[in-house]
Scaffold this active site. Structure first.
Site, PDB file in Angstrom:
ATOM      1  N   TYR A   1       2.501  12.174  -1.109  1.00  0.00           N
ATOM      2  CA  TYR A   1       1.875  11.710   0.122  1.00  0.00           C
ATOM      3  C   TYR A   1       2.940  11.263   1.117  1.00  0.00           C
ATOM      4  O   TYR A   1       2.897  11.621   2.300  1.00  0.00           O
ATOM      5  CB  TYR A   1       0.919  10.560  -0.184  1.00  0.00           C
ATOM      6  CG  TYR A   1       0.270   9.965   1.045  1.00  0.00           C
ATOM      7  CD1 TYR A   1      -0.813  10.585   1.652  1.00  0.00           C
ATOM      8  CD2 TYR A   1       0.734   8.774   1.604  1.00  0.00           C
ATOM      9  CE1 TYR A   1      -1.415  10.052   2.784  1.00  0.00           C
ATOM     10  CE2 TYR A   1       0.146   8.229   2.730  1.00  0.00           C
ATOM     11  CZ  TYR A   1      -0.924   8.869   3.317  1.00  0.00           C
ATOM     12  OH  TYR A   1      -1.503   8.338   4.439  1.00  0.00           O
TER      13      TYR A   1
ATOM     14  N   SER B   1      -0.149   9.923  10.942  1.00  0.00           N
ATOM     15  CA  SER B   1       1.000   9.744  10.072  1.00  0.00           C
ATOM     16  C   SER B   1       0.778   8.483   9.249  1.00  0.00           C
ATOM     17  O   SER B   1      -0.360   8.115   8.962  1.00  0.00           O
ATOM     18  CB  SER B   1       2.288   9.691  10.904  1.00  0.00           C
ATOM     19  OG  SER B   1       3.414   9.657  10.058  1.00  0.00           O
TER      20      SER B   1
END
Length: 252
Positions: free
Chosen positions: A145, A131
């Protein structure tokens, strides 16, 4: 011997993680779309098992997981493959926005589903998802993103609970900007990158992946002092405060 399957293994964090686990005696499965760089790394690490893979291809993901797991199984899946583009939202093409979501989110889903049968047969299986600090607050100039990492955060939280019944730990790593070819090669440099700084290396994240693979860590694992402080402030202060900080750091 424990076994880890790493996507995005041919560069950056994936490569550093492969080297780290190799030094610790783990058996590696290396996956990446860059076949030449992947073969070079596999040769460096003693001809480790490797295969070219586009993580957006669900059938190819299933075949790769089956081929690596075989009769020996799989202990850890590291979903590390990912891409980013920095720039004003409207300057990035729809195709590129889609590609970011396809690789960062759909690819993670494809690999998690594909690896599940092998993981269920391990004594202490784990899935580690790559992550980002961008999953805490929407980041200007990294909109798609950031959105993809919000999705990764949500998927991790859901599977962390859901797959407990299967004995599978699901966690993520949440670093801010890391010095990797993906960040260094960006044509547009988001202001927040320079203001926060690129203070972490791929090896720093590899060390966190090792910890996540071998210890009972929380579902979300912020990396780096700066982001740990931001995450603490997000807990203590109203969420609007985090947005104000991000606005300040992203000013042009």
């Amino acid at each position: 011997m424990k076994r880890i399957l790493i996507t995005g293994a041919a560069s950056g964090i994936g490569m550093a993680t492969a080297r780290h686990f190799h030094r610790q005696g783990w058996q590696l499965g290396l996956l990446d779309i860059n076949e030449v760089a992947l073969a070079k790394l596999a040769d460096e690490l003693g001809n480790s098992w490797h295969r070219r893979l586009d993580v957006t291809d669900a059938d190819a993901c299933r075949q790769a997981c089956e081929a690596f797991a075989g009769d020996q199984g799989l202990d850890v899946l590291f979903n590390c493959a990912g891409i980013l583009s920095m720039g004003h939202f409207e300057d990035i093409s729809p195709a590129r926005h889609k590609q970011i979501i396809d690789i960062n989110v759909t690819g993670l889903i494809n690999m998690s589903l594909a690896a599940l049968p092998a993981l269920k047969n391990s004594d202490a299986p784990a899935v580690i998802n790559m992550s980002s600090a961008s999953a805490l607050s929407g980041v200007p100039h990294l909109a798609s993103y950031s959105a993809s990492k919000f999705a990764v955060r949500g998927l991790t939280e859901a599977l962390h609970i859901e797959w407990k019944r299967l004995g599978i730990r699901v966690v993520d790593l949440m670093p801010p900007f890391v010095k990797t070819p993906m960040v260094d090669a960006a044509d547009f440099r988001a202001p927040v990158v320079d203001r926060m700084g690129v203070n972490l290396t791929a090896e720093d994240i590899a060390a966190e992946a090792w910890k996540a693979a071998n210890e009972k860590v929380p579902v979300h694992n912020p990396v780096g002092f700066t982001f740990k402080m931001m995450k603490l402030l997000d807990k203590l202060l109203p969420s609007a405060s985090t947005r104000l900080i991000m606005t300040f750091l992203s000013r042009e």
